[in-house]
Design an enzyme around this catalytic site. Structure first.
Site, PDB file in Angstrom:
ATOM      1  CB  SER A 124      -0.940   0.002   1.210  1.00 42.15           C
ATOM      2  OG  SER A 124      -1.833  -1.095   1.144  1.00 42.15           O
TER       3      SER A 124
ATOM      4  CG  HIS B 160      -2.577   2.643   3.961  1.00 40.08           C
ATOM      5  ND1 HIS B 160      -2.237   1.831   5.020  1.00 40.08           N
ATOM      6  CD2 HIS B 160      -3.254   1.851   3.086  1.00 40.08           C
ATOM      7  CE1 HIS B 160      -2.689   0.611   4.811  1.00 40.08           C
ATOM      8  NE2 HIS B 160      -3.309   0.599   3.638  1.00 40.08           N
TER       9      HIS B 160
END
Length: 360
Positions: free
Chosen positions: A234, A299
């Site tokens: 991610s 993230h």
């Protein structure tokens, strides 16, 4: 012969007649650039070095200066008016309108694009992630929340705070995924956004951006969430997506990609769903308290890398990064963060007495 005094410049009229009477095969885009360079020069002279850079497709701003000065001289219509294109050239045109905000950049990319080298990096990363997931899924007979299987966390690819000395784990965790939903979101975004970006900006720039996001993700987790292991790509995915979405927003009027608002909403929904899944895994009580608690900080770190470093890369199509002050500022900031994170991982855990879970 045209520059007997060896000044490095020739007159515009001489250069224009040379362009129109040349016998060498030139790409249509390059011929347009040369005509614009000749007709748009206010000083009445054309620099030889700019001509060399333009013909050799060297990453420089010479063709941008030519178009800025002589855009009115360009006779061709937009790419959307091109007819009789094959499937691949239509796809290249689609990619040009998807990624580039300027019509001149789109035409330049469309005419000079070659199939070699193909966009192999994002395809190879995605394929490797799928193969690794299938292998662990078949071996463990578990396709969701794989991190809660004891054998899964013993993989040499997973980042775990107890294995910080094994430096490769700060990158290889990108090949491991919690379950089908995480793999599905990442693979979709990598192929939908990463492959077109790689086609336009090249394997070196996009691979560097992706890996910078991956590395920033694991190092940020090691600083801000010292007990958490980490899996999934991610960090790299968010670096690509945030850079692309920021580029679209900043050049909204110039972007001509079809259904751009709908596509942006779709990308944001996928990204938000992925972050929501990570937060749920981190804090939800139904999950075993004794199991690993994945972090969502990767993230956010990837998004920051994308907006800073990635946006600089995407705004520098066909221009040399090393000639831009902003690029060096971003690179210095990233290098400073890496240096701080390395020292943090070496000394801070012991100094702070962090109670990390025992490594598997």
């Amino acid at each position: 012969q045209l520059d007997p005094e060896n000044t490095g410049f020739i007159g515009v009229e001489t250069f224009a007649s040379l362009v129109h009477s040349h016998e060498l095969p030139l790409d249509p885009a390059k011929l347009d650039m040369l005509v614009a360079l000749a007709q748009g020069n206010d000083e009445g002279q054309v620099c030889y070095q700019e001509l060399v850079d333009l013909i050799s497709s060297k990453r420089s701003s010479s063709f941008k200066r030519a178009i800025a000065n002589g855009q009115r001289a360009l006779p061709r219509d937009g790419l959307l008016d091109e007819t009789g294109l094959g499937f691949y050239k239509r796809f290249v045109r689609y990619v040009a309108y998807e990624i580039l905000p300027c019509e001149m950049d789109r035409r330049w990319y469309f005419y000079q694009h070659r199939m070699c080298p193909p966009p192999v990096f994002m395809a190879a990363v995605t394929l490797t992630q799928i193969i690794v997931f299938l292998c662990y899924g078949a071996r463990l007979n578990k396709w969701v929340l794989q991190t809660y299987h004891p054998e899964y966390m013993k993989s040499p690819l997973v980042y775990h705070p107890g294995h910080r000395a094994r430096a490769w784990r700060f990158l290889t965790y990108m090949f491991m995924h919690v379950g089908l939903e995480q793999l599905g979101f990442n693979a979709l975004l990598q192929l939908m956004i990463g492959v077109p970006l790689e086609m336009v900006h090249g394997i070196l720039r996009i691979s560097f951006l992706y890996l910078a996001g991956v590395l920033a993700g694991s190092l940020t987790v090691s600083i801000t969430d010292m007990r958490a292991p980490l899996v999934g790509g991610s960090g790299g995915v968010y670096a690509l997506c945030s850079a692309h979405l920021a580029n679209v927003v900043m050049n909204w009027a110039g972007m001509r990609c079809p259904y751009k608002l709908l596509r942006m909403v779709l990308a944001l929904v996928c990204m938000s769903s992925e972050v929501g899944r990570a937060v749920w895994l981190r804090f939800s009580p139904p999950l075993p308290a004794s199991g690993p608690q994945p972090s969502f900080m990767a993230h956010l770190a990837g998004a920051i890398v994308g907006i800073s470093m990635g946006l600089t890369i995407l705004r520098s199509y066909e221009e040399s990064l090393q000639d831009q002050c902003g690029w060096w500022v971003v690179l210095l900031s990233y290098g400073t963060f890496l240096l701080f994170a390395v020292f943090w991982n070496i000394f801070a855990y012991d100094l702070l007495g962090a109670q990390i879970p025992p490594p598997p």
